[in-house]
Scaffold this motif. Structure first.
Motif, short mmCIF file in Angstrom:
data_model
loop_
_atom_site.label_atom_id
_atom_site.label_comp_id
_atom_site.label_asym_id
_atom_site.label_seq_id
_atom_site.Cartn_x
_atom_site.Cartn_y
_atom_site.Cartn_z
N SER A 99 0.82 -1.21 0.00
CA SER A 99 0.00 0.00 0.00
C SER A 99 0.86 1.27 0.00
O SER A 99 0.42 2.32 -0.43
N ARG A 100 2.09 1.16 0.47
CA ARG A 100 3.01 2.31 0.50
C ARG A 100 3.96 2.31 -0.70
O ARG A 100 4.88 3.13 -0.74
N ASN A 101 3.77 1.37 -1.61
CA ASN A 101 4.65 1.26 -2.77
C ASN A 101 6.11 1.03 -2.36
O ASN A 101 7.03 1.65 -2.89
N VAL A 102 6.29 0.15 -1.38
CA VAL A 102 7.60 -0.19 -0.85
C VAL A 102 8.00 -1.54 -1.44
O VAL A 102 7.19 -2.46 -1.48
N GLN A 103 9.24 -1.65 -1.89
CA GLN A 103 9.70 -2.90 -2.50
C GLN A 103 10.31 -3.87 -1.49
O GLN A 103 10.37 -5.07 -1.73
N ILE A 104 10.79 -3.34 -0.36
CA ILE A 104 11.47 -4.15 0.64
C ILE A 104 10.90 -3.81 2.01
O ILE A 104 10.74 -2.63 2.35
N VAL A 105 10.60 -4.83 2.81
CA VAL A 105 10.18 -4.60 4.19
C VAL A 105 11.09 -5.42 5.11
O VAL A 105 11.40 -6.58 4.82
#
Length: 161
Positions: A99-105
């Protein structure tokens, strides 16, 4: 760029020092929470830029709950994970990253190392250097090599007990 990723050190500095010395030089350090008041020590030990977030045991800490950073063109969400129920399942965390357009968590809390792609998101838990809970119970951390325009490479690494 070489990134050292650690979590759940719980104020026990010996294994953290061992991992830092073993991986030096590196360009960035990420700590996914439960530092228990040792953030200044960690920053001084790393001698490089750091992102450190608070964990469920970081009482009275001024550390941020989570952080969004960008390294080499890759958007990264760093959190301890307890607000996302990671002890039960990581899908809530993966959905948040998407939802945050993040590729890595990156997260901690479970003390169990993992590095895998879920629903297009690279999910990294370095495990714990102080209280490992995975089979074999070896202290663990992760190293990520990241470059703009390339897929990041992550390796889980282990210390002897």
């Amino acid at each position: 760029m070489k990134v050292l990723i650690v979590s759940d050190t719980h104020g026990k500095d010996e294994k953290l020092e061992e991992a830092v010395m073993r991986e030096t030089p590196f360009d960035y350090l990420i700590h996914c929470g439960d530092v228990e008041g040792r953030e200044f020590f960690i920053e001084a030990l790393a001698e490089c830029p750091c992102t450190i977030v608070s964990g469920n045991n970081d009482f009275f800490s001024d550390l941020q709950r989570e952080a969004e950073i960008e390294l080499e063109g890759h958007r990264i969400l760093v959190t301890h994970g307890h607000y996302y129920g990671v002890s039960m399942d990581i899908y809530g965390l993966v959905d948040e990253a998407k939802s945050r357009n993040v590729q890595i968590v990156m997260f901690g809390h479970t003390h169990k190392p993992m590095a895998e792609i879920r629903d297009g998101v690279l999910v990294i838990n370095p495990g714990s250097l102080s209280y490992p809970r995975q089979e074999g119970r070896k202290p663990s951390y992760a190293v990520m090599e990241i470059e703009e325009g390339k897929e990041p490479e992550v390796e889980l690494r282990f210390l002897s007990r």
